[in-house]
Design a protein around this motif. Structure first.
Motif, PDB file in Angstrom:
ATOM      1  N   SER A 200       0.806  -0.973   0.340  1.00 26.07           N
ATOM      2  CA  SER A 200      -0.231   0.130   0.060  1.00 26.07           C
ATOM      3  C   SER A 200       0.685   1.713   0.036  1.00 26.07           C
ATOM      4  O   SER A 200       0.535   1.900  -0.374  1.00 26.07           O
ATOM      5  CB  SER A 200      -0.846  -0.155   1.137  1.00 26.07           C
ATOM      6  OG  SER A 200      -0.102   0.237   2.608  1.00 26.07           O
TER       7      SER A 200
ATOM      8  N   PRO B  13       3.227   3.479  -1.491  1.00 29.40           N
ATOM      9  CA  PRO B  13       4.084   3.915  -3.252  1.00 29.40           C
ATOM     10  C   PRO B  13       5.289   4.009  -2.490  1.00 29.40           C
ATOM     11  O   PRO B  13       5.649   4.352  -1.893  1.00 29.40           O
ATOM     12  CB  PRO B  13       3.597   4.986  -3.217  1.00 29.40           C
ATOM     13  CG  PRO B  13       3.212   6.223  -1.747  1.00 29.40           C
ATOM     14  CD  PRO B  13       2.638   4.352  -1.312  1.00 29.40           C
TER      15      PRO B  13
ATOM     16  N   ARG C 169       3.974   0.740  -6.575  1.00 25.36           N
ATOM     17  CA  ARG C 169       3.952  -0.110  -5.305  1.00 25.36           C
ATOM     18  C   ARG C 169       5.188  -0.649  -5.169  1.00 25.36           C
ATOM     19  O   ARG C 169       5.793  -1.196  -5.964  1.00 25.36           O
ATOM     20  CB  ARG C 169       2.332  -0.430  -4.408  1.00 25.36           C
ATOM     21  CG  ARG C 169       0.866   0.439  -4.911  1.00 25.36           C
ATOM     22  CD  ARG C 169       0.441  -0.600  -4.860  1.00 25.36           C
ATOM     23  NE  ARG C 169      -1.096   0.216  -4.505  1.00 25.36           N
ATOM     24  CZ  ARG C 169      -2.114   0.212  -4.739  1.00 25.36           C
ATOM     25  NH1 ARG C 169      -2.384  -1.546  -5.076  1.00 25.36           N
ATOM     26  NH2 ARG C 169      -3.660   1.024  -4.728  1.00 25.36           N
TER      27      ARG C 169
END
Lengths: 521, 306
Positions: free
Chosen positions: A5, A7, A32
């Motif tokens: 989740s 990046p 990600r």
């Protein structure tokens, strides 16, 4: 999968202007950790520009890039490399006469005292890293002797050697066989599983769906949306890319070959640049009223075959007839015999990019514009204007330089010039390379029209989808020989791919093919 | 025939070897440096002028090298920074160098065409201990000025640098595949700039040698296209340092023959002076024949002219 989740890269509102021209309007994209992120879009949509900004090759006009939460601004690729970004370019950036190890360590060389290269350590480290990622390579091999698939491995290892965590792959499958592509995808997957993030630039939608976790679609300098690769179809992505729905398959009627052979190659043998047998006792024919596609991995003799037919290369044996006239090793003679040739190499063989569009459209038609001892330039320009309208060359005026057009429109200029000649045999080499989807449609439609008008069309393409969709008959070339002759309607990518990889013997049903001969390397 | 010819071949080859090493670095970095003559003539003039006014050989050599490198920097700026075609930049720099040295010869030394003076010191001859006493070898290799030995010592140094060091690897990659070098984070322009400056350094030695050791005077255009002959040697050897030096020595020996043969044979000296040029042309014909044979026997038509 690692924490997906957060990046690793976050690009926000990137703007890039070249003078008055805005290449990227406002592009935002998150990458990600551990994902394969496909970046798709037509040629000229700004994919490569955006990635070149991320890699530090181009400065950005506006916008922010965060790398692992820290804002960054790279002045050159060196800074990007230092922070773990690697890029494998579409055209490999390797030094051909140097070894694998030398190419991999270039720019971060292991040293002994006095700035001396530590060759032994370089080779050892190359060996180690290639084994760690399961990409076997001989560190001492010279790049020029390696097949394309292995050169790509060198490029990937080059990035991994610099400890890249974010890997940008620009059109990596363009030069690979379906089998090599599968291996590449396996490599990409295992890299992603070990925590690398991969940005995969492509326009082959089948591959996007096969390998990516998320897909960002780019059109006209904007990222339109980023979607999860779940329940999406190629058709949906294509519509997003082009902005309207497109036909992915060429609409055409059944071919009606007349049997009149406009191209007839018998037992052709030709040598390649290094004196190797590139075309090996090859026979094929194309009849009026059909489109024949030649599929094959690049470097299996297609270039030499086409050069022989075009009169650019002197064969060592065999016969070629164009519209019944025997071949001469002389481009002009073959054109007069009835050859229209659309080369893959637009910028070099096909067009003079620095000359104007009307000049490019007029060469080869000079006889039509004789005015006594002079040349009727005004009439030639008028004709060019008509051709621009008829072939829908976007953004063109007769006086503009051909090089100012996009790839697809340059292709249309070439096609306009060649197809308006009184030539019954058309050879189109990679007709849709570097051309966007909208223009591909138009080009394919033109070729089908030519077929229906009773011309013979011979399409040479490394893009299997293209060969299958446009051809009536598919020939597969492998090591300079035709190994399969298939009806396009009765075959599929899987079967053709097997022949391209040389995995199948000649099927018994194929007639009119040369008998088995020993391949000479 | 006597060993005199071989002894003078060593002397005559020296500026060719210097210039060839300079041109070799730019060749390996992907630049055709046709301004070698320009660099050398400026160095030759600076050397004579400095030696005349200061009486110091060391200062003269240093000044010659600096002047040559300054011109190399100008050349690099034209070609690398302002992107002028290397042929145009090279021609411009060479003409500038010829014109400037002729002008300064008149303006500073007050002479037309040639300048010489008793006040110009020359490099002393060195007698190599031990080697001097070996028959034949001693006669050929002993009794030259220091610069002669420096020239030949540079050859292995250049070869070692090119093939054993990081800098050499990067330079060669910049020459063969600049995009690959750039993608690997190498500053291509900076590497090329360095190669051009070093080319200037070697030509500085060559020029100083010409005007203070080979002879003791300055004459307009006294380099006599030695730069172009050095380029021919580089092309013949495809950039291999040892082979380049050997071809340079071959050209030098041909010159030595052309100087010596008239005395021995009594043939017209004008005719025999052609020898080095004929040898150069023959070497280039061989290069051309070799490349066309390797390339075009079976290959496609070539349209590239660049």
């Amino acid at each position: 999968m690692p924490d997906a989740s957060v990046p690793v890269v976050s690009m926000r509102n990137i703007v890039k202007r070249f003078g008055n021209f805005t290449a990227i309007h406002s592009a935002s994209m998150d990458i990600r950790r551990g994902e394969i992120h496909a970046l798709v879009g037509e040629n000229g949509a700004g994919k490569s520009t955006l990635m070149n900004i991320l890699y530090g090759l181009l400065p950005r006009t506006d916008g922010d890039i965060d790398l692992r939460g820290e804002p960054v601004r790279f002045a050159n690729p060196k800074e990007a490399i230092a922070l773990g970004i690697g890029m494998v370019h579409q055209h490999f950036k390797l030094a051909p006469s140097f070894t694998v190890a030398e190419n991999i360590i270039l720019g971060s060389e292991p040293l002994k005292s006095f700035g001396r290269l530590d060759r032994i350590r370089a080779e050892r480290e190359t060996k180690a890293i290639s084994e760690r990622f399961g990409l076997n390579l001989d560190p001492r091999a010279i790049i020029a002797t390696l097949p394309v698939g292995l050169r790509q491995r060198v490029e990937i290892l080059k990035a991994l050697y610099r400890e890249a965590e974010i890997l940008i792959l620009d059109e990596p499958t363009a030069v690979l066989t379906p089998q090599e592509t599968r291996e590449l995808f396996a490599t990409m997957r295992s890299l992603a599983d070990s925590g690398h993030s991969i940005i995969f630039i492509t326009h082959k939608l089948r591959e996007v769906l096969a390998v990516s976790d998320r897909i960002s679609v780019m059109r006209q300098g904007r990222i339109l949306s980023t979607i999860d690769n779940k329940n999406v179809t190629a058709q949906e992505i294509a519509s997003l890319m082009v902005g309207r729905s497109v036909l992915l398959r060429v609409a055409k009627n059944e071919a009606k070959p007349t049997g009149e052979l406009l191209l007839d190659v018998k037992g052709l043998t030709a040598l390649g640049e290094r004196g190797e047998t590139a075309v090996d006792n090859l026979s094929l024919s194309v009849s009026a009223g059909e489109i024949v596609g030649l599929a094959g991995v690049q470097g299996n003799g297609q270039d030499e075959l086409v050069e022989c037919i075009a009169g650019l290369r002197r064969p060592v044996g065999g016969q070629v007839q164009i519209c019944g006239t025997p071949l001469r090793p002389n481009p002009r003679g073959n054109r007069e015999a009835g050859l229209a040739y659309i080369p893959a190499d637009r910028g070099d063989l096909g067009l003079s990019l620095e000359s104007s569009i009307w000049e490019n459209m007029t060469v080869g038609h000079l006889g039509k514009f004789k005015a006594g001892p002079f040349f009727a330039a005004t009439r030639a320009k008028q004709r060019a204007a008509e051709l621009i309208a008829r072939f829908d060359v976007r953004g063109a005026t007769p006086d503009k330089a051909a090089g100012s057009l996009s790839g697809g429109n340059q292709q249309k200029v070439q096609i306009a010039r060649e197809l308006t000649r009184d030539a019954r045999l058309i050879i189109a080499e990679q007709p849709s390379q570097g051309v966007d989807i909208g223009a591909i449609e138009a080009i394919h439609r033109t070729l089908v029209e030519m077929r229906d008008a009773g011309r013979a069309v011979f399409v040479v393409s490394a893009d299997l989808d293209e060969v299958l969709s446009i051809s009536d008959r598919v020939l597969v070339i492998y090591r300079g020989r035709i190994v399969a002759n298939l009806k396009a309607a009765d075959t599929d990518a899987e079967e053709v791919g097997r022949y391209m990889g040389g995995l199948d013997e000649e099927p018994a049903s194929v007639g009119a093919l040369p008998k088995e001969t020993q391949h000479v390397v | 025939m006597d060993l005199e010819i071989l002894n003078s071949a060593v002397r005559i080859s020296t500026p060719l070897v210097f210039a060839a090493m300079g041109g070799l670095l730019t060749y390996q970095a992907g630049m055709l440096n046709i301004a070698l003559d320009g660099f050398m003539i400026v160095a030759a003039f600076t050397a004579v002028a400095t030696a005349y006014f200061t009486g110091s050989l060391e200062l003269a050599l240093l000044a010659a090298i600096l002047a040559s490198m300054l011109l190399a920097a100008l050349m690099a700026m034209f070609n690398i920074k302002f992107r002028a075609h290397i042929f145009i930049a090279g021609t411009a720099v060479t003409f500038l160098a010829y014109g400037l040295t002729a002008l300064l010869l008149k303006g500073v030394l007050g002479q037309d065409g040639v300048f010489t003076s008793d006040r110009i010191p020359t490099f002393p001859v060195i007698h190599l201990p031990v080697i001097e006493n070996i028959p034949i070898i001693g006669e050929i290799f002993s009794g030259h000025t220091i610069l002669v030995y420096v020239a030949y010592v540079f050859v292995p140094i250049v070869a070692w640098t090119l093939y054993q060091t990081k800098w050499g690897l990067q330079l060669r990659v910049v020459g063969e595949a600049p995009e690959a070098a750039a993608a690997a984070g190498i500053n291509v322009d900076w590497v090329k700039f360095q190669a051009m400056l070093l080319s200037g350094l070697f030509c500085g030695f060559a020029g100083a040698y010409l005007s203070l050791a080979y002879v003791s005077l300055f004459a307009n255009k006294m380099t006599n296209e030695r730069g172009l002959i050095a380029l021919a040697a580089i092309f013949f050897a495809r950039g291999n340092p040892y082979l380049t030096a050997m071809v340079a020595i071959l050209f030098g020996t041909a010159t030595a023959l052309s100087v010596r043969l008239p005395q021995v044979t009594g043939l017209a000296p004008q005719l025999l002076q052609l020898i080095p040029y004929v040898v150069t042309v023959l070497a280039l014909v061989l290069v051309g024949w070799r490349t066309t044979r390797a390339r075009s026997r079976h290959s496609a038509w070539r349209f590239d002219i660049g």
